[in-house]
Scaffold this active site. Structure first.
Site, PDB file in Angstrom:
ATOM      1  N   CYS A  88       0.749  -1.318  -0.133  1.00 27.62           N
ATOM      2  CA  CYS A  88       0.106   0.001   0.058  1.00 27.62           C
ATOM      3  C   CYS A  88       0.855   1.175   0.134  1.00 27.62           C
ATOM      4  O   CYS A  88       0.660   2.125   0.822  1.00 27.62           O
ATOM      5  CB  CYS A  88      -0.828   0.039   1.190  1.00 27.62           C
ATOM      6  SG  CYS A  88      -0.331  -0.540   2.588  1.00 27.62           S
ATOM      7  N   GLY A  89       2.039   1.187  -0.696  1.00 24.09           N
ATOM      8  CA  GLY A  89       2.712   2.342  -1.126  1.00 24.09           C
ATOM      9  C   GLY A  89       3.458   2.780   0.534  1.00 24.09           C
ATOM     10  O   GLY A  89       3.909   2.038   1.310  1.00 24.09           O
TER      11      GLY A  89
END
Length: 289
Positions: free
Chosen positions: A88-89
């Site tokens: 998720c970055g």
């Protein structure tokens, strides 16, 4: 220059990766809708609870309520709320960065710091610090109010036993699908919620309570801790899916660019192979003359 077979295998591999990232993007988008609706439905409740706490605690005597006791801060506990899964970055990294900054600030003042990690990623990234007192993993995928109550009860017990003097919650506030920002909220000691302007005028005044303010506060203060904890978990839950959706969309676009570049390499390699074969044929023909 790589061979045609190698380039073709790379293109095939990247296309399969693109299919996976696209599917993950769609799954994250579907989960985000439910998480966002749940979070937005709880926000008015949180706001009204804060308003009630402001009204009740503004004139309350801190000596009567142990959870409002202001002591010299010698030990601080940070509740770090992150996701259980990655991909998720920089979502979890931003929360951890805020925690590390706060730890450095507190330790620079000679204040002891302990951590309660909610979410597997926070534990993985902060375990090496040696300050994790307790962790709650595998709860963020499907958490309920009782999970928040368990965390709040444990932390409140530590505060009442004077093992810690202050508790703060560090989480990521959901602003929009594209924006999630690390935020810090004080949990203990319970402080009167400060309101300004029209809101302050709206809730000001004298009220008669039945039962007494003390009895109401005895019930509301533990509930308030549950609400603060649960609200932060809802924010992180929605933010995680939004961040993953954005990350997977970026990954899918990157895969498309890589496939485009590899296709150019493949065409060049094929042209070079055809040219070499033609040169061999021409060379053989000249040799036969």
């Amino acid at each position: 220059m790589p061979s045609l077979k190698e380039v073709k295998m790379k293109i095939s591999g990247v296309k399969k990766t693109s299919q996976i990232t696209k599917a993950m993007n769609m799954v994250a988008a579907a989960k985000l809708r439910g998480a966002q609706e749940k979070m937005e439905a709880f926000r008015p409740y949180t706001s009204k609870f804060n308003e009630a706490m402001s009204n009740l605690s503004a004139g309350a005597n801190p000596d009567q309520f142990p959870l409002m006791a202001n002591r010299d801060v010698k030990n601080v506990e940070l509740i770090v709320v992150t996701s259980d899964r990655g991909l998720c970055g920089s979502f979890n990294a931003n929360i951890i960065k805020q925690v590390e900054k706060m730890m450095a600030d507190y330790e620079g003042k000679g204040v002891g710091v302990s951590l309660v990690c909610v979410g597997k990623k926070g534990l993985q990234l902060l375990k090496k610090s040696g300050k994790v007192r307790k962790s709650y993993t595998d709860v963020m995928a499907n958490f309920q109010m009782y999970n928040a109550r368990e965390i709040a009860t444990d932390v409140a017990a530590q505060f009442l036993e004077e093992k810690i003097d202050k508790v703060e919650v560090v989480y990521s506030e959901f602003k929009s699908v594209a924006v999630q920002r690390a935020k810090v909220a004080q949990m203990l000691p319970v402080q009167p919620v400060v309101t300004e302007g029209e809101e302050a005028t709206k809730i000001s005044g004298d009220y008669i309570y039945e039962p007494s303010e003390e009895e109401i506060m005895d019930v509301l203060q533990p509930l308030y801790l549950n609400v603060v904890c649960y609200a932060s978990m809802l924010e992180v839950g929605a933010g995680e899916h939004a961040a993953r959706m954005t990350a997977m969309d970026n990954a899918t676009n990157a895969c498309k660019d890589i496939v485009s570049n590899l296709t150019v390499v493949y065409n060049k390699a094929r042209q070079a192979a055809v040219t070499n074969e033609l040169m061999d044929i021409v060379g053989g023909a000249e040799a036969l003359k």
